[in-house]
Each structure stands twice: as structure tokens, then as C-alpha cells.
Design a protein around this motif. Sequence first.
Motif, mmCIF file in Angstrom:
data_model
loop_
_atom_site.group_PDB
_atom_site.id
_atom_site.type_symbol
_atom_site.label_atom_id
_atom_site.label_comp_id
_atom_site.label_asym_id
_atom_site.label_seq_id
_atom_site.Cartn_x
_atom_site.Cartn_y
_atom_site.Cartn_z
ATOM 1 N N LEU B 25 34.348 41.394 47.087
ATOM 2 C CA LEU B 25 35.495 41.288 46.182
ATOM 3 C C LEU B 25 36.481 42.416 46.462
ATOM 4 O O LEU B 25 36.110 43.462 46.991
ATOM 5 C CB LEU B 25 35.063 41.270 44.703
ATOM 6 C CG LEU B 25 34.504 42.510 44.026
ATOM 7 C CD1 LEU B 25 35.619 43.321 43.389
ATOM 8 C CD2 LEU B 25 33.525 42.086 42.938
ATOM 9 N N THR B 26 37.733 42.157 46.121
ATOM 10 C CA THR B 26 38.781 43.155 46.348
ATOM 11 C C THR B 26 39.510 43.386 45.037
ATOM 12 O O THR B 26 39.911 42.436 44.365
ATOM 13 C CB THR B 26 39.781 42.660 47.412
ATOM 14 O OG1 THR B 26 39.053 42.443 48.626
ATOM 15 C CG2 THR B 26 40.860 43.695 47.662
ATOM 16 N N VAL B 27 39.616 44.668 44.682
ATOM 17 C CA VAL B 27 40.355 45.015 43.467
ATOM 18 C C VAL B 27 41.602 45.778 43.892
ATOM 19 O O VAL B 27 41.513 46.792 44.590
ATOM 20 C CB VAL B 27 39.504 45.897 42.528
ATOM 21 C CG1 VAL B 27 40.272 46.236 41.259
ATOM 22 C CG2 VAL B 27 38.182 45.204 42.196
ATOM 23 N N ASN B 28 42.760 45.280 43.489
ATOM 24 C CA ASN B 28 44.013 45.936 43.855
ATOM 25 C C ASN B 28 44.509 46.863 42.759
ATOM 26 O O ASN B 28 44.124 46.722 41.590
ATOM 27 C CB ASN B 28 45.089 44.873 44.124
ATOM 28 C CG ASN B 28 44.748 44.024 45.329
ATOM 29 O OD1 ASN B 28 44.446 44.546 46.411
ATOM 30 N ND2 ASN B 28 44.755 42.713 45.145
ATOM 31 N N ALA B 29 45.354 47.772 43.144
ATOM 32 C CA ALA B 29 45.972 48.679 42.179
ATOM 33 C C ALA B 29 46.655 47.870 41.084
ATOM 34 O O ALA B 29 47.288 46.849 41.355
ATOM 35 C CB ALA B 29 46.977 49.580 42.883
ATOM 36 N N GLY B 30 46.489 48.302 39.861
ATOM 37 C CA GLY B 30 47.123 47.644 38.728
ATOM 38 C C GLY B 30 46.301 46.516 38.128
ATOM 39 O O GLY B 30 46.687 45.936 37.124
ATOM 40 N N GLU B 31 45.153 46.209 38.726
ATOM 41 C CA GLU B 31 44.376 45.062 38.248
ATOM 42 C C GLU B 31 43.181 45.463 37.395
ATOM 43 O O GLU B 31 42.620 46.547 37.554
ATOM 44 C CB GLU B 31 43.842 44.248 39.441
ATOM 45 C CG GLU B 31 44.922 43.545 40.237
ATOM 46 C CD GLU B 31 44.373 42.766 41.428
ATOM 47 O OE1 GLU B 31 45.142 41.988 42.002
ATOM 48 O OE2 GLU B 31 43.190 42.938 41.798
ATOM 49 N N VAL B 32 42.783 44.530 36.531
ATOM 50 C CA VAL B 32 41.518 44.661 35.806
ATOM 51 C C VAL B 32 40.650 43.469 36.197
ATOM 52 O O VAL B 32 41.063 42.323 36.043
ATOM 53 C CB VAL B 32 41.737 44.660 34.284
ATOM 54 C CG1 VAL B 32 40.399 44.626 33.555
ATOM 55 C CG2 VAL B 32 42.549 45.868 33.853
ATOM 56 N N HIS B 33 39.492 43.792 36.749
ATOM 57 C CA HIS B 33 38.542 42.725 37.067
ATOM 58 C C HIS B 33 37.367 42.816 36.119
ATOM 59 O O HIS B 33 36.892 43.909 35.827
ATOM 60 C CB HIS B 33 38.008 42.874 38.498
ATOM 61 C CG HIS B 33 39.018 42.501 39.545
ATOM 62 N ND1 HIS B 33 38.722 41.669 40.599
ATOM 63 C CD2 HIS B 33 40.318 42.859 39.700
ATOM 64 C CE1 HIS B 33 39.809 41.532 41.368
ATOM 65 N NE2 HIS B 33 40.786 42.249 40.840
ATOM 66 N N ALA B 34 36.912 41.653 35.668
ATOM 67 C CA ALA B 34 35.714 41.636 34.833
ATOM 68 C C ALA B 34 34.578 41.043 35.647
ATOM 69 O O ALA B 34 34.787 40.110 36.426
ATOM 70 C CB ALA B 34 35.962 40.796 33.594
ATOM 71 N N ILE B 35 33.416 41.626 35.483
ATOM 72 C CA ILE B 35 32.228 41.033 36.084
ATOM 73 C C ILE B 35 31.315 40.633 34.952
ATOM 74 O O ILE B 35 30.883 41.465 34.152
ATOM 75 C CB ILE B 35 31.523 42.023 37.023
ATOM 76 C CG1 ILE B 35 32.513 42.427 38.104
ATOM 77 C CG2 ILE B 35 30.230 41.408 37.565
ATOM 78 C CD1 ILE B 35 31.946 42.744 39.427
#
Lengths: 430, 255
Positions: B25-35
Motif C-alpha cells: 500500500l502507498t500512503v501519500n502526503a495529506g492522506e488518512v488511510h484506515a486499516i
Amino acid sequence: MVAEDFVGTVRSYVESTDVEPLRREEYAVFERLGLPTVRHEEWKYTNLLPRLTPALQIPTSTSHAEVDETIRQATERFGFTAHQIVLVNGVLAPSLSSLPDGVTVVPSLTSASPRDAELIHAASASRSQDHAIAALGAALAPNVVVVRVAKDTALTMPLHVVRVIDARNGAPLTSTRMVVDVEEFASVDIIDTVTTIGESATFSPNVLDITVHPEAKASWTLVVDDTQASANISYATAHVHRSAVFTSNTFCLGGGFVRNDLVIRLVGQQAEAYLNGLSVLHDAEFADNHTVVDHAVPHCHSDELYKGVYDGTSTGVFNGKIFVRKDAQKTLAYQSNRSLLLSSGANINAKPQLEIFADDVKCSHGATMGQLDDEAMFYLRSRGIGENDARAILTYAFAADIIERVSNAEVRTYLTARLAERLGSEMLSA
Amino acid sequence: MKPILTIDNLRAGIEGREILKGISLTVNAGEVHAIMGPNGSGKSTLASVLAGREDYAVIDGSVRFAEADLLEMSPEDRSREGLFLAFQYPVEIPGVSTANFLKTAVSEHRKHRGLPPLDPGSFLKLMREKMALVEMDPSFLQRSLNEGFSGGEKKRNEVFQMAMLEPKLAVLDETDSGLDIDALRIVADGVNALRSSENAFLVITHYQRLLNYIVPDVVHVLVDGRIVKSGGKELALELEERGYDWIRNESSVGA
């Protein structure tokens, strides 16, 4: 052979002309009991023999100690606001000392005032006669420090006994003897430090006898922070009378060989004793704390907490005895010994021992030993704190509560800085 | 878009047991990812591996954090480079005050960036400011770290520490567990106040309710060590409604 040579050295010293009868009597006790070996129950983990090097010599008696720059500097590292008594190889250094009223340093019983002589004799008589090293210490001490705190008085400042052992030319076998008498409603705060200069071996069996009369208060803080070649032994006895309070703080922040015996007898009702101890050892250092708290009468209270931090191949010994005599009902006696082992090469031998003959008492004891908590280490590291600093912080946290029990702020600051230094973290001292 | 975290085919486990079985998975600046995922799916393992917990072994794959190889870094360097893990179970550390602990941590972070320690006045001011964010009483500063704190106080303390350290990527490991609704809102508000276009969040949770407050850009569903589905915030609602079984079935059919 080593033991015989050692005893021979002491014998020829006490048989010389300027040693007084009382010291010869103490020597006789020592000779009768003999040097303790590891076959002796109380010395099972503590082998004196390797410390009795043939190089040990009893320094020639002098009336007062000569002071040079190195000795002066050794006494200045503490900087406590205190009445200072400097003893070099057990002999008073008047130029560095300031004795308050009631404190004398007695070179011989013949020159002592009758009251001082009486105190010294009484102390010798009241000490239990089963400890060879205590008798040895009393036989060897060239001077006796007599501290008498008169009824209803308190010293304006703590009393700092600065013991300097000069091991620059030869290996000194020397001791300091102290007799402390705190009269009714009086109080005294004694700080006792030992510093060796030079790298030769030393062997120093010291003796303290303290009497805390009814309603009086006394505290004694012993700080051993010494060289790898040093051997420091302390034998202290406190008699605590009705409604009196005695506090001992025993710190071992270094030293090749340390053995402390502390015997507290609660002989008057409502007497209280607080025993705090901290050893922080590394390399091959060795520290043994033997304590005895003897509840002889009802309604007394004792509270003991000794902690140890052992790194390298260091070894700690803790032996804590509590006696509650048949008549000592309503006794409160607590003891705890906690050890932190920082390396797989470090050792601790802990033995709590309660002997209770009364039936209406509250007593507890416990010994724990363990390592630093991995979860706590990870938590600190996950916040950006490096592994060594994290170890130092957790170790410091484990040890610091003993320092916090010392009432004197300057001593606390000193100990805190030394602890931080010893744990090798700049961060802690900042 | 600037990636902050790039996980590629990560396989990892503990005591010889493989728990993460190839995660990307890739998380970019400014993002919120939920797992999200059921118990035992590997959520906390992922958090632990990212933070560098040493009992976990990486078997295969790579993790890039900003420009660096995350898996090569010690836990302290990961922190200094801007990774923050909010613990599911914050550790109680008797004898270490929250203030001293943070002073040390912040100084280490500053040293890493070539900055001198903050002077005591500015540091105190900063702490008070950040504590206000999570409505923590300043009296906590002198108390031993987490010792005797309630569950909610511990979690607030985690967010307070996060605010002090200003990470590039914060991993919240079930920060919502054990929180009542008020504490949940305080914690979420604290996190939201820290969101910016420069940082990112990975929010690990079992339940959807936290995501009402911290609204994710992407939701990943972790089942048995694999991400079986990714989607927008509506996926979280669907999971809340339907549970995890349908997705488990769907993914095994797909495989």
C-alpha cells in the motif's frame, strides 16, 4: 598463609608502644574470632582473602594528617554546606576540618575527656562480640571521632565526615572509628563519604556506634564511591531508644569491594528505623549489604528498602534479618529488596530472613530481581530516545526513589549527578 | 502526489509464524488511510513492524518511508525521521515524569535535525499548548509516564506526544479501543488538528466509529494477513453494517 600474614601485620602493630589497652582488647576479640572465611554463614558470598594483599601496610601513626593539593581537591568534590571533618588514613586533618561544639576527634583515650572516654568504652562494650572485622576496625583506628549532640540541641549544619584514603605510596590498611551519642530531643545528620586517591590496594574496616536517646533523631548517609582496588567495610550499630528515629542511607556507587553491616536495635517503645540502600555496580565490582533490625520492645516501626543495579560482572549480596522478640507486640516491620540485573554476567544473592516470636505484629518482606522491561524500552525508543539513553532513563527511574529518601537536598543533588554519570547518560544530568 | 509510506509485498511474522502475507500500500502526503480488519488479521503486527518492534521478523518485501528504507532503521531513528506509533497499550513507566520524557524525546528529534534543545520556557509553553489540544491537565506533566492513568488518559497522552513530535506519518494502533464517546471525540479532534498537506495518518481500527470523526481517504480491509479490499470511506460503513464475513467469503472466492 595470606590470612596469617595479615593477622601478623595487625598483631605487631597493636603490640607496639603507642597502641592503648582498649585497642588491644579489640584486637584480642578479632584474634579470638579469626578472619571470617566463606565457610562462615554471614560471609558465604563474600571472600575477604583476595583483598588481603601482602602489600597492605598500616600507616605510621602521626598526630595529625599532612595535607597536599591532591588531598584538598579530593575533599572539595562534594561541596556540601556542612561541618566538615577530614580524616586522612583515619587521622584528623585539622587544616581542612571545622569541628562544631560537641564533636571531638580523640587521638587516644588518655587525652580524651572522661565523658568521651566513657562513651568510647561503652560503645565497645555494647557492640556484639561476634564480628571479627568490627573488632579489627576498632583496633586499627588511630583516632576516634566522638560526636555528642547535647540534649535539646541540633547541629546548625550536617556533619560531613570526609574519609580520604591515600593509596599513592603503598597500600594502606586503615580504619575510622566513630562514636555518636545523640541525647534526648537532640538531632544530627551525618554524611559519611570515602574517597581513595591513588591506585594501590586499600583495606579499610570502619566502625560506627550510634546511640539515639529518647525522642532524638539521627540520620547517617554513607556514600561509598571508590576505586577498583579499594576494599571498604563498614560495621555500624545503632541503639534506638523510646520515640527516637534513626535513618540510614547506604549508597554504593562504586568500589572494588564493599561490605556493609548495619545492626539496628530498637530498644525503646515507639522507636523508628528507616533503612534505605542503593548499590549501582558495574565491571567486576562487589557490594554486600547485611542488615539486622532487632525489635526488642513493643510498638516499634522499621521500614527497609534496598535496591541494587548490577551491570558487567558485578555481584551484589543482600542479607536482611528482622528479629521480632517475644515481647515486641504491635511491631511494624517491613523489608524489601529489589534488584535490576543489566547484564547476563551480573549476580545477586538475596536472602531476607524474618524471625518473629511475637504474635500480634505486622511484618512483610520481599525480594524481586529482574531485567529492564522490554516494552518500556521499546516505548522510549519509539519516541526517538536512543537505546543507551533509554536504558539509562529506566535504570535511573528504578534507582532514583532511594535518592529521594535522603532529606538533605545538596546530598540528593550530588547523588543524582553521580548516578547519572555512572549510568553514562548526559541527558540525565542535564 | 508525494508518497510518504510505500509498503511493497511485506511479509512478516513472529516466532516463526507468518502473519503478514504480502501487503502492499502507498500512503501519500495529506492522506488518512484506515486499516480495518477482524481480530487476528494482522493489524497490530503491521503497526509493530512499521515501528520496529524487535520480536517481529520481516520475511520479505520492502517499506520505504519518505526516501529511506524503513526496515533498515532502528526504532529511535524511525521516530526521529518522523514516524510515530500511538500504542494500543501505552506503557506505564514509574519514576519517569511525562515532562522529562518528552523533553528528552523532543531534544533527540531536534538534535537529529541539527537543532539545539529548546530553552525551558519555550518548551513548557509548547507542552501547555499541545496538552490543551487533547484537554489534558498540566498536572500530568509531573506525574510518572502513564502510571495510574485511566485508559482514556493514556490515549490522550499518546496524541499529546504525537502533537509534540509532529510526525510525518502517525500510525494509530486501535487508539479508539476502550474509549468512551467523549474521550473518542477528544482524541479524534486532536488528530484532526494535526492533519496537514505535509503529513499522513494510518489509522488501525476494528470498528468504524472512530472513522466518523477521523474521516479517511482510503479504507483497506485486512483479513488473514492480506489486504483483501480497498475503497473509500463508505467501505467502512459497509463493514460496520455487514461485518467481516461477507468480505472474507468474497476474497476466498476471488482467490
